[in-house]
Design a protein around this motif. Sequence first.
Motif, PDB file in Angstrom:
ATOM      1  N   LYS A  92       0.843  -1.189   0.000  1.00 32.23           N
ATOM      2  CA  LYS A  92       0.000   0.000   0.000  1.00 32.23           C
ATOM      3  C   LYS A  92       0.882   1.244   0.000  1.00 32.23           C
ATOM      4  O   LYS A  92       1.868   1.318   0.736  1.00 32.23           O
ATOM      5  CB  LYS A  92      -0.908   0.027   1.232  1.00 32.23           C
ATOM      6  CG  LYS A  92      -1.801  -1.204   1.390  1.00 32.23           C
ATOM      7  CD  LYS A  92      -2.871  -1.267   0.329  1.00 32.23           C
ATOM      8  CE  LYS A  92      -3.867  -2.407   0.620  1.00 32.23           C
ATOM      9  NZ  LYS A  92      -4.935  -2.449  -0.399  1.00 32.23           N
ATOM     10  N   ILE A  93       0.521   2.213  -0.821  1.00 33.81           N
ATOM     11  CA  ILE A  93       1.260   3.474  -0.859  1.00 33.81           C
ATOM     12  C   ILE A  93       0.433   4.573  -0.199  1.00 33.81           C
ATOM     13  O   ILE A  93      -0.757   4.421   0.038  1.00 33.81           O
ATOM     14  CB  ILE A  93       1.627   3.857  -2.303  1.00 33.81           C
ATOM     15  CG1 ILE A  93       0.366   4.001  -3.177  1.00 33.81           C
ATOM     16  CG2 ILE A  93       2.576   2.825  -2.898  1.00 33.81           C
ATOM     17  CD1 ILE A  93       0.649   4.525  -4.588  1.00 33.81           C
ATOM     18  N   PHE A  94       1.100   5.668   0.091  1.00 37.28           N
ATOM     19  CA  PHE A  94       0.432   6.852   0.670  1.00 37.28           C
ATOM     20  C   PHE A  94      -0.322   6.509   1.960  1.00 37.28           C
ATOM     21  O   PHE A  94      -1.479   6.900   2.136  1.00 37.28           O
ATOM     22  CB  PHE A  94      -0.525   7.486  -0.341  1.00 37.28           C
ATOM     23  CG  PHE A  94       0.107   7.869  -1.653  1.00 37.28           C
ATOM     24  CD1 PHE A  94       1.442   8.235  -1.712  1.00 37.28           C
ATOM     25  CD2 PHE A  94      -0.629   7.868  -2.817  1.00 37.28           C
ATOM     26  CE1 PHE A  94       2.032   8.587  -2.926  1.00 37.28           C
ATOM     27  CE2 PHE A  94      -0.054   8.227  -4.035  1.00 37.28           C
ATOM     28  CZ  PHE A  94       1.281   8.585  -4.082  1.00 37.28           C
ATOM     29  N   THR A  95       0.336   5.797   2.851  1.00 36.19           N
ATOM     30  CA  THR A  95      -0.295   5.477   4.139  1.00 36.19           C
ATOM     31  C   THR A  95      -0.044   6.635   5.101  1.00 36.19           C
ATOM     32  O   THR A  95       0.947   6.653   5.844  1.00 36.19           O
ATOM     33  CB  THR A  95       0.251   4.166   4.726  1.00 36.19           C
ATOM     34  OG1 THR A  95       0.182   3.139   3.740  1.00 36.19           O
ATOM     35  CG2 THR A  95      -0.563   3.745   5.944  1.00 36.19           C
ATOM     36  N   THR A  96      -0.936   7.596   5.070  1.00 35.53           N
ATOM     37  CA  THR A  96      -0.810   8.780   5.914  1.00 35.53           C
ATOM     38  C   THR A  96      -0.897   8.392   7.389  1.00 35.53           C
ATOM     39  O   THR A  96      -1.583   7.448   7.750  1.00 35.53           O
ATOM     40  CB  THR A  96      -1.912   9.782   5.549  1.00 35.53           C
ATOM     41  OG1 THR A  96      -1.756  10.136   4.174  1.00 35.53           O
ATOM     42  CG2 THR A  96      -1.839  11.036   6.394  1.00 35.53           C
ATOM     43  N   LEU A  97      -0.173   9.149   8.233  1.00 36.21           N
ATOM     44  CA  LEU A  97      -0.073   8.879   9.671  1.00 36.21           C
ATOM     45  C   LEU A  97       0.747   7.633   9.967  1.00 36.21           C
ATOM     46  O   LEU A  97       0.608   7.026  11.025  1.00 36.21           O
ATOM     47  CB  LEU A  97      -1.466   8.733  10.318  1.00 36.21           C
ATOM     48  CG  LEU A  97      -2.400   9.933  10.279  1.00 36.21           C
ATOM     49  CD1 LEU A  97      -3.772   9.571  10.852  1.00 36.21           C
ATOM     50  CD2 LEU A  97      -1.815  11.105  11.070  1.00 36.21           C
ATOM     51  N   SER A  98       1.635   7.249   9.053  1.00 35.24           N
ATOM     52  CA  SER A  98       2.420   6.022   9.250  1.00 35.24           C
ATOM     53  C   SER A  98       3.142   5.950  10.601  1.00 35.24           C
ATOM     54  O   SER A  98       3.165   4.886  11.214  1.00 35.24           O
ATOM     55  CB  SER A  98       3.433   5.851   8.117  1.00 35.24           C
ATOM     56  OG  SER A  98       2.821   5.385   6.946  1.00 35.24           O
TER      57      SER A  98
END
Length: 407
Positions: free
Chosen positions: A163-169
């Motif tokens: 998964k890409i662009f996992t905000t709040l990683s």
Amino acid sequence: MIDTANGMPGARLPETVLPETVLAETVLSPGLLQGIRGRAADYDTRNAFFTEDLHELRAAGYLRPRSLTAAVRDQRLLAAHAPATALGLTMHLVWMGVARDLAAAGDDSLRWVLDEAEAGEVFAFAISERGNDRVMSDSLTRVDRVEPAGGGSGGGWAYTGTKIFTTLSPAWTRLGVIGRHDPEGDGHGGEPSIVHGFLTRDGGGFRIEPDWNTLGMRATQSHTTVLEGAVVSDERVARILPVGGGGDAYSLAIFANFLTLIGAVYAGIADRALELAVESAHRRTSLRAGGAPMAHDPDLRRRAADAALALDALAPQLEAVARDRDAQVDRGLRWFRDLTGLKQRCVQTARDVVDQCMHIAGGGGYTAASELSRLQRDVLAGIYHPSDPESVAATIAADLLGPVPAP
């Protein structure tokens, strides 16, 4: 978030009065906001996560569930102080909105999401994938059934994919994921499905690639997440939907909350850009005009007026959509035209306003240290959020002209 070009049926939600705790006034005090604004440039420069902002906002109760109307107003205000912080917390607030909408309709399947958010958990999304332009209606991530040992309780679903662009990683404790389950792959018959569920951070089965190094919105730290058989337990499965489907209240709630809150963030960026441009116009002077402030220049005044006119039009649209969602108004299929159009207008208006403001501010706005320069970089991120302009156009065309028959 959803493949809108094909359209989905609207969902009629029964009238329900929202709890008073959901309608609470903002916790964004002037002191809190000034502290957040004061850190934004440093986060951007260091490409660092907004750790202090998150700590203060969580302590203030900002992550607790509330109405979409209240969340939209707060997000617009927060974005005017720290766009990346607002964008990052949008992902958490979307899940609050989904769970709230379902609960208001008498569906308590995600009531635990509200309870855990009240207890301080941070929710995020792991949806986007390279090469998947179906967004939520299909997935390249494989989901396999995990049966409990001895045939008892405790089963779940194992996710394998990237998964890409996992905000709040750096900060999420609950991660909403989707993946495709093909029954024939595990020896069972039936049609493939999309399994929506939530991972817990302490459950393992994933790794985070620290690869977020972007032009703008740097503090969101939206890293790549590699799922390596990460297990979602049965009790944390939100929905199992057919591939290509999504015509239910759950999918509509994701769609509505995401697009409306995203729109509010970009409107907030434009708010701040115009404020900075006005300050600059009063501060700068014109030798040609005998030292008069640039605020007297007719060309700059026209630019400022045009920017304000465009920006003024966003508030009534954001308020109307949020109010109708909170009141569970049934707009039917029109919801998809209205929601995609709202997001598109907010993002494009914000980009146009920031561009005008760069003209008004002059060369000083182009320096790396300028807040307006950072806003110009941040606002560009809006074009990468679903729904993209092509999907928006297809949705509106379908509403006007009807769907194009499948070949």
